[in-house]
Design a protein around this motif. Structure first.
Motif, PDB file in Angstrom:
ATOM      1  N   PRO A  86      -9.088  -4.758  -3.807  1.00 30.15           N
ATOM      2  CA  PRO A  86      -8.067  -4.568  -4.360  1.00 30.15           C
ATOM      3  C   PRO A  86      -7.054  -3.703  -3.521  1.00 30.15           C
ATOM      4  O   PRO A  86      -5.722  -3.730  -4.010  1.00 30.15           O
ATOM      5  CB  PRO A  86      -8.315  -3.773  -5.502  1.00 30.15           C
ATOM      6  N   SER A  87      -7.579  -2.908  -2.825  1.00 27.30           N
ATOM      7  CA  SER A  87      -6.785  -2.212  -2.109  1.00 27.30           C
ATOM      8  C   SER A  87      -6.084  -2.455  -0.677  1.00 27.30           C
ATOM      9  O   SER A  87      -5.514  -1.678   0.157  1.00 27.30           O
ATOM     10  CB  SER A  87      -7.539  -0.476  -1.812  1.00 27.30           C
ATOM     11  N   ILE A  88      -6.546  -3.641  -0.250  1.00 24.63           N
ATOM     12  CA  ILE A  88      -6.031  -4.196   1.149  1.00 24.63           C
ATOM     13  C   ILE A  88      -4.767  -4.990   0.897  1.00 24.63           C
ATOM     14  O   ILE A  88      -4.534  -5.552  -0.051  1.00 24.63           O
ATOM     15  CB  ILE A  88      -7.373  -5.102   1.547  1.00 24.63           C
ATOM     16  N   GLU A  89      -3.823  -4.597   1.764  1.00 25.07           N
ATOM     17  CA  GLU A  89      -2.512  -5.229   1.901  1.00 25.07           C
ATOM     18  C   GLU A  89      -2.289  -5.849   3.117  1.00 25.07           C
ATOM     19  O   GLU A  89      -2.234  -5.069   4.209  1.00 25.07           O
ATOM     20  CB  GLU A  89      -1.374  -4.276   1.358  1.00 25.07           C
ATOM     21  N   VAL A  90      -2.150  -7.002   3.239  1.00 22.39           N
ATOM     22  CA  VAL A  90      -1.934  -7.645   4.583  1.00 22.39           C
ATOM     23  C   VAL A  90      -0.584  -7.520   4.988  1.00 22.39           C
ATOM     24  O   VAL A  90       0.476  -7.930   4.168  1.00 22.39           O
ATOM     25  CB  VAL A  90      -2.488  -9.322   4.604  1.00 22.39           C
ATOM     26  N   LYS A 116      -5.405   1.946   1.266  1.00 22.77           N
ATOM     27  CA  LYS A 116      -5.429   3.025   0.695  1.00 22.77           C
ATOM     28  C   LYS A 116      -4.745   4.057   1.514  1.00 22.77           C
ATOM     29  O   LYS A 116      -4.972   5.199   1.809  1.00 22.77           O
ATOM     30  CB  LYS A 116      -6.820   3.775   0.519  1.00 22.77           C
ATOM     31  N   GLY A 117      -3.427   3.667   1.766  1.00 27.12           N
ATOM     32  CA  GLY A 117      -2.446   4.793   2.454  1.00 27.12           C
ATOM     33  C   GLY A 117      -2.436   4.704   3.875  1.00 27.12           C
ATOM     34  O   GLY A 117      -1.540   5.209   4.657  1.00 27.12           O
ATOM     35  N   LEU A 133      -8.958 -14.225   4.809  1.00 29.60           N
ATOM     36  CA  LEU A 133      -7.649 -14.405   3.885  1.00 29.60           C
ATOM     37  C   LEU A 133      -8.137 -15.351   2.472  1.00 29.60           C
ATOM     38  O   LEU A 133      -7.608 -14.765   1.342  1.00 29.60           O
ATOM     39  CB  LEU A 133      -6.777 -15.212   4.576  1.00 29.60           C
ATOM     40  N   ALA A 134      -9.164 -16.277   2.698  1.00 26.86           N
ATOM     41  CA  ALA A 134      -9.672 -16.936   1.470  1.00 26.86           C
ATOM     42  C   ALA A 134     -10.359 -15.981   0.580  1.00 26.86           C
ATOM     43  O   ALA A 134     -10.174 -15.954  -0.667  1.00 26.86           O
ATOM     44  CB  ALA A 134     -10.442 -18.017   2.000  1.00 26.86           C
ATOM     45  N   TRP A 135     -11.108 -14.857   1.215  1.00 24.45           N
ATOM     46  CA  TRP A 135     -12.046 -13.993   0.354  1.00 24.45           C
ATOM     47  C   TRP A 135     -10.773 -12.994  -0.451  1.00 24.45           C
ATOM     48  O   TRP A 135     -11.080 -12.569  -1.510  1.00 24.45           O
ATOM     49  CB  TRP A 135     -12.674 -13.049   1.243  1.00 24.45           C
ATOM     50  N   LEU A 136      -9.740 -12.731   0.309  1.00 23.50           N
ATOM     51  CA  LEU A 136      -8.697 -11.712  -0.293  1.00 23.50           C
ATOM     52  C   LEU A 136      -7.878 -12.660  -1.383  1.00 23.50           C
ATOM     53  O   LEU A 136      -7.885 -11.998  -2.597  1.00 23.50           O
ATOM     54  CB  LEU A 136      -7.607 -11.425   0.753  1.00 23.50           C
ATOM     55  N   GLU A 137      -7.615 -13.815  -1.345  1.00 24.38           N
ATOM     56  CA  GLU A 137      -7.173 -14.674  -2.299  1.00 24.38           C
ATOM     57  C   GLU A 137      -7.856 -14.781  -3.595  1.00 24.38           C
ATOM     58  O   GLU A 137      -7.673 -15.097  -4.777  1.00 24.38           O
ATOM     59  CB  GLU A 137      -6.474 -15.992  -1.708  1.00 24.38           C
ATOM     60  N   ALA A 138      -9.223 -15.017  -3.340  1.00 23.13           N
ATOM     61  CA  ALA A 138     -10.216 -15.119  -4.414  1.00 23.13           C
ATOM     62  C   ALA A 138     -10.621 -14.163  -5.178  1.00 23.13           C
ATOM     63  O   ALA A 138     -11.749 -13.981  -5.872  1.00 23.13           O
ATOM     64  CB  ALA A 138     -11.482 -15.761  -3.802  1.00 23.13           C
TER      65      ALA A 138
END
Length: 148
Positions: A86-90, A116-117, A133-138
């Motif tokens: 939830p804290s990862i932003e690409v 996280k900043g 990326l699939a893991w992030l979207e899942a």
């Protein structure tokens, strides 16, 4: 002469044992599955070109809603970095530039992320990037997805 042979044998045994422990540690990290080679570095400021400096080679492992990152050349049993989904932003992706091509694996793609900043860069193969990326979207329903 006998003392130097004993010292030489001791040094060889310690070196072989050290290499064995590196291999054993990597096997234990990879045992649960879901691992991929991944280099990591803190993202440099926009006005600084670090070239290929700062990259640390490692192995990343999926573990539920987080990715655990381990340095390859370490004896530490715990991950050096833990990235929660939830804290990862690409922020973006790019090909290695200049001397980065020498510091990273040959087929690496660099992914800029905020976590996280802190801004960091991950370098992984195209296949590993697709899986990441699939893991992030899942993410479970209701959890925000931060994929550029």
């Amino acid at each position: 002469m006998i003392v130097s042979v004993e010292v030489l044998i001791t040094v060889i045994v310690v070196a072989v044992l050290g290499l064995f422990v590196f291999g054993l540690r990597r096997r234990l990290i990879q045992r649960p599955g879901g691992t991929f080679d991944c280099s990591l570095r803190p993202a440099p400021p926009e006005d600084v070109d670090p070239g290929g400096k700062g990259w640390v080679y490692g192995v990343a492992r999926y573990s539920g809603d987080r990715v655990e990152w381990f340095r390859v050349f370490s004896y530490a049993p715990r991950p050096r970095r833990v990235l929660e989904r939830p804290s990862i932003e690409v922020l973006g992706r790019r090909q290695p530039q200049g001397s980065e091509e020498l510091a990273l694996l040959s087929d690496a793609v660099v992914l800029s992320c905020a976590h996280k900043g802190a801004t960091l860069e991950l370098a992984m193969s195209d296949d590993a990037l697709t899986g990441f990326l699939a893991w992030l979207e899942a993410a479970p329903p209701g959890q925000r997805v931060n994929v550029a």
